[in-house]
Design a protein around this motif. Sequence first.
Motif, PDB file in Angstrom:
ATOM      1  N   UNK A  25      -1.495   6.554  -5.436  1.00 36.43           N
ATOM      2  CA  UNK A  25      -1.011   5.738  -6.559  1.00 36.43           C
ATOM      3  C   UNK A  25      -0.154   6.566  -7.509  1.00 36.43           C
ATOM      4  N   UNK A  26      -0.581   7.781  -7.773  1.00 42.31           N
ATOM      5  CA  UNK A  26       0.172   8.682  -8.646  1.00 42.31           C
ATOM      6  C   UNK A  26       1.564   8.918  -8.076  1.00 42.31           C
ATOM      7  N   UNK A  27       1.623   9.240  -6.783  1.00 41.10           N
ATOM      8  CA  UNK A  27       2.918   9.504  -6.135  1.00 41.10           C
ATOM      9  C   UNK A  27       3.768   8.243  -6.064  1.00 41.10           C
ATOM     10  N   UNK A  28       3.156   7.105  -5.723  1.00 44.32           N
ATOM     11  CA  UNK A  28       3.896   5.845  -5.628  1.00 44.32           C
ATOM     12  C   UNK A  28       4.504   5.443  -6.961  1.00 44.32           C
ATOM     13  N   UNK A  29       3.762   5.637  -8.040  1.00 44.57           N
ATOM     14  CA  UNK A  29       4.255   5.261  -9.372  1.00 44.57           C
ATOM     15  C   UNK A  29       5.484   6.076  -9.767  1.00 44.57           C
ATOM     16  N   UNK A  30       5.655   7.222  -9.149  1.00 38.99           N
ATOM     17  CA  UNK A  30       6.780   8.109  -9.477  1.00 38.99           C
ATOM     18  C   UNK A  30       7.847   8.118  -8.384  1.00 38.99           C
ATOM     19  N   UNK A  31       7.686   7.224  -7.411  1.00 39.45           N
ATOM     20  CA  UNK A  31       8.617   7.123  -6.276  1.00 39.45           C
ATOM     21  C   UNK A  31       8.741   8.434  -5.508  1.00 39.45           C
ATOM     22  N   UNK A  32       7.638   9.135  -5.336  1.00 38.06           N
ATOM     23  CA  UNK A  32       7.633  10.399  -4.617  1.00 38.06           C
ATOM     24  C   UNK A  32       7.371  10.222  -3.124  1.00 38.06           C
ATOM     25  N   UNK A  33       7.043   9.004  -2.705  1.00 47.03           N
ATOM     26  CA  UNK A  33       6.711   8.746  -1.302  1.00 47.03           C
ATOM     27  C   UNK A  33       7.703   9.308  -0.303  1.00 47.03           C
TER      28      UNK A  33
END
Length: 119
Positions: A25-33
């Motif tokens: 969720x942390x990565x997704x919220x920052x578009x790091x996927x």
Amino acid sequence: MGQGASDEGRAPVLDVAGLQTRLARFADARDWGPFHTPKNLAAALSVEASELVEIFQWLTPEQSARVMDDAESAHRVEDEVADVLAYLLQLCEVLGIDALAALAAKIDRNESRFPVPGA
């Protein structure tokens, strides 16, 4: 109650799956996927492990055994351990590896490969 919250002073219940969900969720919220490929996560894991090694690099064995006695060095060690674990869990998530099952299987193999002498 969300992951990491406590109920009436009790410590939060932590589990691998819940922590992996929080990391995702942390990565997704920052578009790091798009950056969390197996190659990039393995490289990041290596970098963080090296940062952990750096803390101990010039310590004597005796000093390294006492590293957690000093609040500042203890905090640094805990942060780097957390970074290593975070990248390892993210790598496992991306590759579909159950980290605890993989560890249990590895311990089983090691117990067979390295029997207790005289047993």
